[in-house]
Design an enzyme around this catalytic site. Structure first.
Site, PDB file in Angstrom:
ATOM      1  N   LYS A 248       0.549  10.010  -1.790  1.00 21.28           N
ATOM      2  CA  LYS A 248      -0.368  11.042  -1.296  1.00 21.28           C
ATOM      3  C   LYS A 248       0.282  11.862  -0.177  1.00 21.28           C
ATOM      4  CE  LYS A 248      -4.175  10.415  -3.748  1.00 21.28           C
ATOM      5  NZ  LYS A 248      -4.729  11.448  -4.644  1.00 21.28           N
TER       6      LYS A 248
ATOM      7  N   GLY B  63     -13.159 -10.271   8.480  1.00 22.82           N
ATOM      8  CA  GLY B  63     -14.249  -9.291   8.327  1.00 22.82           C
ATOM      9  C   GLY B  63     -14.449  -8.385   9.526  1.00 22.82           C
TER      10      GLY B  63
ATOM     11  N   ASN C 202     -17.667  -4.670  -5.204  1.00 20.52           N
ATOM     12  CA  ASN C 202     -17.599  -6.137  -5.092  1.00 20.52           C
ATOM     13  C   ASN C 202     -18.866  -6.685  -4.443  1.00 20.52           C
ATOM     14  OD1 ASN C 202     -15.070  -6.266  -6.173  1.00 20.52           O
ATOM     15  ND2 ASN C 202     -14.090  -7.232  -4.422  1.00 20.52           N
TER      16      ASN C 202
ATOM     17  N   ARG D   5       0.817  -1.212   0.000  1.00 19.19           N
ATOM     18  CA  ARG D   5       0.000   0.000   0.000  1.00 19.19           C
ATOM     19  C   ARG D   5       0.850   1.260   0.000  1.00 19.19           C
ATOM     20  NH1 ARG D   5      -5.404  -2.074   2.098  1.00 19.19           N
ATOM     21  NH2 ARG D   5      -6.273  -0.012   2.014  1.00 19.19           N
TER      22      ARG D   5
ATOM     23  N   PRO E 260      -5.646  -1.463   6.860  1.00 20.71           N
ATOM     24  CA  PRO E 260      -5.930  -0.822   8.155  1.00 20.71           C
ATOM     25  C   PRO E 260      -7.004  -1.568   8.950  1.00 20.71           C
ATOM     26  CG  PRO E 260      -5.777   0.827   6.434  1.00 20.71           C
ATOM     27  CD  PRO E 260      -5.714  -0.505   5.753  1.00 20.71           C
TER      28      PRO E 260
ATOM     29  N   TYR F 271       0.676   3.965  -2.793  1.00 19.67           N
ATOM     30  CA  TYR F 271      -0.439   4.917  -2.772  1.00 19.67           C
ATOM     31  C   TYR F 271      -0.264   5.885  -1.599  1.00 19.67           C
ATOM     32  CZ  TYR F 271      -5.241   6.686  -2.766  1.00 19.67           C
ATOM     33  OH  TYR F 271      -6.355   7.489  -2.814  1.00 19.67           O
ATOM     34  N   ASP F 272      -0.069   5.309  -0.414  1.00 22.31           N
ATOM     35  CA  ASP F 272      -0.004   6.136   0.794  1.00 22.31           C
ATOM     36  C   ASP F 272       1.114   7.176   0.698  1.00 22.31           C
ATOM     37  OD1 ASP F 272      -1.691   4.050   1.329  1.00 22.31           O
ATOM     38  OD2 ASP F 272      -0.826   3.525   3.275  1.00 22.31           O
TER      39      ASP F 272
ATOM     40  N   ARG G 235     -10.853   2.286  10.656  1.00 22.55           N
ATOM     41  CA  ARG G 235     -10.757   3.616  10.040  1.00 22.55           C
ATOM     42  C   ARG G 235     -12.074   4.351  10.253  1.00 22.55           C
ATOM     43  NH1 ARG G 235      -9.801   3.351   4.019  1.00 22.55           N
ATOM     44  NH2 ARG G 235      -7.626   3.062   4.552  1.00 22.55           N
TER      45      ARG G 235
ATOM     46  N   VAL H 263     -17.194  -1.959  -1.923  1.00 26.03           N
ATOM     47  CA  VAL H 263     -18.560  -1.551  -2.268  1.00 26.03           C
ATOM     48  C   VAL H 263     -19.016  -2.170  -3.599  1.00 26.03           C
ATOM     49  CG1 VAL H 263     -20.108   0.383  -2.728  1.00 26.03           C
ATOM     50  CG2 VAL H 263     -18.423   0.546  -0.867  1.00 26.03           C
TER      51      VAL H 263
HETATM   52  N1  UDP Z   1     -12.792  -6.203   1.464  1.00 24.21           N
HETATM   53  C1  UDP Z   1     -13.470  -7.403   1.605  1.00 24.21           C
HETATM   54  N2  UDP Z   1     -13.958  -8.015   0.484  1.00 24.21           N
HETATM   55  C2  UDP Z   1     -13.840  -7.497  -0.771  1.00 24.21           C
HETATM   56  C3  UDP Z   1     -13.151  -6.271  -0.910  1.00 24.21           C
HETATM   57  C4  UDP Z   1     -12.645  -5.659   0.214  1.00 24.21           C
HETATM   58  O1  UDP Z   1     -13.620  -7.928   2.728  1.00 24.21           O
HETATM   59  O2  UDP Z   1     -14.335  -8.124  -1.728  1.00 24.21           O
HETATM   60  C5  UDP Z   1     -12.278  -5.530   2.666  1.00 24.21           C
HETATM   61  C6  UDP Z   1     -10.828  -5.084   2.609  1.00 24.21           C
HETATM   62  O3  UDP Z   1      -9.947  -6.111   3.009  1.00 24.21           O
HETATM   63  C7  UDP Z   1     -10.827  -3.909   3.572  1.00 24.21           C
HETATM   64  C8  UDP Z   1     -12.219  -3.308   3.411  1.00 24.21           C
HETATM   65  O4  UDP Z   1     -13.019  -4.334   2.834  1.00 24.21           O
HETATM   66  O5  UDP Z   1     -10.663  -4.345   4.901  1.00 24.21           O
HETATM   67  C9  UDP Z   1     -12.255  -2.090   2.513  1.00 24.21           C
HETATM   68  O6  UDP Z   1     -11.528  -2.393   1.361  1.00 24.21           O
HETATM   69  P1  UDP Z   1     -11.522  -1.478   0.055  1.00 24.21           P
HETATM   70  O7  UDP Z   1     -10.724  -2.226  -0.971  1.00 24.21           O
HETATM   71  O8  UDP Z   1     -12.903  -1.080  -0.308  1.00 24.21           O
HETATM   72  O9  UDP Z   1     -10.757  -0.138   0.414  1.00 24.21           O
HETATM   73  P2  UDP Z   1      -9.757   0.367   1.562  1.00 24.21           P
HETATM   74  O10 UDP Z   1     -10.644   0.964   2.576  1.00 24.21           O
HETATM   75  O11 UDP Z   1      -8.977  -0.800   2.114  1.00 24.21           O
HETATM   76  O12 UDP Z   1      -8.887   1.329   0.868  1.00 24.21           O
END
Ligand code: UDP
Length: 316
Positions: free
Chosen positions: A149, A207, A190, A142, A276, A145-146, A279, A188
């Site tokens: 920014k 999760g 997905n 990551r 993370p 990206y981090d 958040r 979202v």
């Molecule tokens: N995540 C998940 N299933 C998915 C896609 C993402 O459980 O199909 C989880 C991911 O591991 C993270 C959170 O959902 O903990 C948010 O992930 P996302 O990729 O939307 O963005 P992030 O907030 O990590 O930048």
């Protein structure tokens, strides 16, 4: 005003185009269409105050005429995208920010950097406020990206201090809504598409990680208010309603009216490394200085987003 929006064919950028056009301004959207799509701005084709420039902001930017505002939204904000395109991610955050700041300086335009909650990394402070410096692993997946920014924020402040460019920095927390890319890999799109197809929702690991999701219209309102304010330092814009990913999956299933189940999977690639654990934005600064707070609750925002993806699936 005459406003340039980089990443203007992307998810958030295209909503900003709509908003500024509706407010009566002239808008130029710039995009290299790597992850953005002309589908997001097709409805603006032929609009007398709208222009599109197909350009990659990591190269020198030329825009004829005056500009009042430059909003730098061009970015690869999805973890899957920045795993697939790590170098482009660093370049758009670094070179793209440099070029857009140079343009703002030349045009004496007000400048907005679209930054991110990822500058806080895997945060040790909860909820995150703007004075927290973050906990980022620079060499993890990551990091591209981090750190791009974080560099972009530093560069923005340097242009502000050294060149007196009138700058704003918004730290965007997980935003969702219509025009997200169906295949961008984020939770979202997905979950919604899995629920619409009746497939199991892929919850990564256990999760139990948390996120706080902000509907795109609320974010756009926050950005417009920030541009009208005199707040030069970073401002969090996000919805402070925090949910675990399992709770979020259940809300998606409800919004879609689906029979889908949850499946717990460990991704084979590095997408959940340094993910993370929690958040959530502290939005005290935006509340106090912008009089802003989100209005669209998660169930309502999910209904609107589901309608968008349902429509796309029906057409496919
Ligand atoms: N995540 C998940 N299933 C998915 C896609 C993402 O459980 O199909 C989880 C991911 O591991 C993270 C959170 O959902 O903990 C948010 O992930 P996302 O990729 O939307 O963005 P992030 O907030 O990590 O930048």
């Amino acid at each position: 005003m005459r406003i340039l929006i980089t990443g203007g064919a992307g998810f958030i950028g295209s909503h900003l185009c709509d908003r500024y056009l509706a407010d009566g301004h002239d808008v130029i959207a710039m995009d290299n269409l790597k992850t953005g799509s002309t589908d997001n701005i097709a409805h603006l084709a032929g609009h007398p105050r709208f222009n599109f420039i197909h350009h990659d902001v990591t190269h020198y930017i030329y825009v004829a005429g005056e500009l009042d505002q430059v909003l730098h939204l061009a970015s690869l904000p999805s973890p899957v995208d920045y795993l697939n395109y790590p170098i482009q991610t660093l370049k758009v955050g670094a070179l793209g920010t440099h070029n857009t700041l140079g343009l703002a300086l030349a045009k004496q335009a007000r400048y907005l950097l679209a930054s991110t909650s990822e500058v806080y990394g895997d945060p040790l402070v909860h909820p995150q406020n703007e004075s927290y410096w973050g906990n980022v692993n620079p060499v993890g997946p990551r990091g591209v990206y981090d750190e791009s920014k974080r560099f972009a924020e530093a560069l923005t402040m340097a242009y502000h201090r050294y060149h007196a460019v009138d700058t704003r920095i918004v730290r965007i927390f997980n935003t969702y809504g219509p025009r997200m890319r169906a295949d961008d890999g984020r939770v979202v799109p997905n979950f919604i598409n899995q629920a619409l197809r009746g497939d199991p929702l892929t919850v990564y690991d256990h999760g139990k990680r948390t996120r706080a999701f902000c509907y795109v219209d609320d974010l756009v309102e926050g950005i417009v208010r920030l541009m009208e304010s005199d707040l030069e330092g970073p401002v969090n814009i996000g919805n402070p309603t925090e949910v675990t990913i399992v709770e979020f999956a259940k809300l998606v299933i409800e919004a879609v009216g689906s029979q889908s189940e949850l499946t717990f999977v460990i991704p084979e690639d590095e997408r959940t490394r340094d993910d993370p654990k929690q958040r959530c934005p502290d939005i005290g600064r935006a509340r106090e200085h912008l009089g802003w707070e989100p209005n669209v609750a998660l169930p309502e925002g999910l209904l609107r987003t589901t309608a968008y993806f349902r429509d796309r699936l029906d057409r496919a």
